[in-house]
Design an enzyme around this catalytic site. Structure first.
Site, PDB file in Angstrom:
ATOM      1  N   HIS A 150      49.443 102.763  45.318  1.00 38.22           N
ATOM      2  CA  HIS A 150      50.494 102.481  46.196  1.00 38.22           C
ATOM      3  C   HIS A 150      50.075 101.094  47.327  1.00 38.22           C
ATOM      4  O   HIS A 150      50.488 101.137  48.455  1.00 38.22           O
ATOM      5  CB  HIS A 150      51.364 103.392  46.934  1.00 38.22           C
ATOM      6  CG  HIS A 150      51.665 104.547  46.031  1.00 38.22           C
ATOM      7  ND1 HIS A 150      51.082 105.800  45.870  1.00 38.22           N
ATOM      8  CD2 HIS A 150      52.955 104.490  45.367  1.00 38.22           C
ATOM      9  CE1 HIS A 150      51.660 106.533  45.128  1.00 38.22           C
ATOM     10  NE2 HIS A 150      52.825 105.805  44.668  1.00 38.22           N
ATOM     11  N   CYS A 151      49.103 100.425  46.631  1.00 44.03           N
ATOM     12  CA  CYS A 151      48.648  99.354  47.461  1.00 44.03           C
ATOM     13  C   CYS A 151      47.643  99.890  49.000  1.00 44.03           C
ATOM     14  O   CYS A 151      47.675  99.029  49.794  1.00 44.03           O
ATOM     15  CB  CYS A 151      49.575  98.359  47.901  1.00 44.03           C
ATOM     16  SG  CYS A 151      50.439  97.593  46.263  1.00 44.03           S
ATOM     17  N   ALA A 152      47.704 100.981  48.867  1.00 47.10           N
ATOM     18  CA  ALA A 152      46.906 101.662  50.083  1.00 47.10           C
ATOM     19  C   ALA A 152      45.913 102.771  49.761  1.00 47.10           C
ATOM     20  O   ALA A 152      45.995 103.634  50.134  1.00 47.10           O
ATOM     21  CB  ALA A 152      48.185 102.218  51.112  1.00 47.10           C
TER      22      ALA A 152
END
Ligand SMILES: Cc1ncc(COP(=O)(O)O)c(C=O)c1O
Length: 394
Positions: free
Chosen positions: A341-343
């Site tokens: 999730h790009c995190a």
């Protein structure tokens, strides 16, 4: 829509009809560009953009000039504009382990150019250690220029204590930049009460607008140096960008149809009240968590965070996250999002940086029946895994 959409944290693929109608109306009946030309269609385009700025400012509890809202194509551009436009050589940025790559990567770009970077950790319950924050802000005699805070984590769904963090940042003379990509439209925001100096938002998630919309609200008295330069439609003689907001930050033609749709989304939210939207989404999240938690093999990683946004992040024993999301979609029509999730740092906080996880996220159009059906789909896949690979048992 065909299927059960539980990926609102990525984008609100379902939008109120008023949003679609506003985009179509703009394309059919307005079509011109805000701030360019003086004919009646251009003026109407300008009025729509101004109404959208004002509606956004109200949504964020911002008093004063709606011109303090500048449009960008999304939160990522807005965050880049803020970080690059605020930070000067020798400065330092403090950020958190909950950050999305929309903050992490621009700060990494700055760090490669010699800007200092301090990352504070986070708890799996979404907490922040204030003593660690104070140390990070103080630095070794070089107080941070900017503290970047994600209002809501896109992995945990928890809301960070922005007001308290801002109070501490201001005590060190730091600027408070808040990434509201996951909170705007889902959770009430009051930039004044929360002590926010610069707020980055995206239009296509909780604010229910189309993709290609987003922006910055910038507190009066705070000026961001333009990163991009170009035509602004007025004040054309100087080679430099105009001083006045929002032109200062908005070179080139604006996304008129997107802004018209965003205005309709923000007005739709204002009619219902964001507190009411939040209460509804919180109840749906609690229902989803409860049903999922009772399934053998399901590990819910995100905290309950009743004051947070409608996100439930989990893994299921015996099946990789990507495969689970794929089966949910193909076999049950349940749309979620798997991976990091790009995190990745937020996944590390939850202990799933190696495996990733599946994120379920509810939104304005989610129903109890959909939540129940989604939990039923997970139960069916988990049971299938237990039967076909008994070694997967918890
Ligand atoms: C916390 C957070 N910040 C920033 C972004 C980036 O938003 P956008 O894709 O609109 O630039 C996202 C989107 O997933 C997000 O969840």
């Amino acid at each position: 829509m065909d299927g059960i959409y539980l990926d609102y944290a990525a984008t609100s693929a379902l939008r109120p009809d008023a949003v679609t109608e506003a985009v179509v109306r703009y394309l059919r009946e307005v079509g011109a560009t805000p701030g360019r030309s003086g004919h009646h269609l251009a003026l109407e385009a300008g009025r729509i953009a101004l109404r959208c700025r004002a509606a956004l400012a109200r949504t964020f509890g911002a008093e004063g000039d709606p011109g303090r809202v500048a449009f960008f194509p999304n939160a990522t551009y807005a965050l880049n504009a803020a970080l690059h436009g605020l930070v000067r050589p020798g400065d330092r940025v403090v950020r958190t382990a909950f950050d999305h790559n929309a903050v992490r990567r621009p700060v990494a770009v700055l760090a490669a150019r010699g800007i200092g970077e301090t990352v504070i950790g986070g708890g799996a319950d979404g907490s922040v250690d204030f003593a660690e924050l104070d140390d990070a802000l103080a630095g070794d005699g070089r107080p941070a220029r900017v503290l970047a805070i994600p209002h809501a984590s896109n992995v945990l769904g928890s809301v960070l204590p922005v007001a308290e963090m801002a109070r501490r940042a201001h005590a060190h003379g730091s600027i408070v930049l808040v990434d509201a990509a996951q909170s705007a439209g889902h959770v009430p925001i009051d930039v004044m009460e929360m002590g926010i100096d610069v707020l980055a938002f995206t239009g296509h998630k909780g604010l229910l607008g189309p993709q290609g919309t987003g922006g910055l609200w910038v507190r009066e008295g705070m000026e961001i140096d333009p990163v991009w330069a170009g035509g602004t439609g007025g004040d054309s003689m100087p080679a430099g960008m105009p001083d006045a907001m929002p032109d200062r930050l908005e070179p080139g033609t604006l996304n008129g149809p997107g802004i018209a749709g965003l205005l309709a989304g923000v007005e739709w939210l204002a009619e219902r009240g964001i507190a009411a939207v939040h209460a509804r989404e919180t109840a749906l999240k609690a229902r989803l968590r409860e049903r999922l938690a009772s399934i053998e093999g399901v590990r819910i990683l995100s905290p309950a965070a009743p004051d947070g946004v409608g996100i439930v992040t989990l893994t299921v024993d015996g099946i990789p996250a990507n495969r689970l999301a794929h089966r949910l979609d193909r076999e049950h029509g349940v749309m979620t999002r798997a991976g990091l999730h790009c995190a990745p740092e937020a996944h590390a906080v939850l202990g799933c940086a190696e495996t990733g996880a599946v994120r379920f996220s509810v939104g304005w159009a989610t129903t109890e029946a959909e939540v129940d059906a989604a939990a039923g789909a997970v139960a069916s896949i988990a049971e299938d895994i237990r039967e076909t690979s008994p070694g997967a048992r918890g």
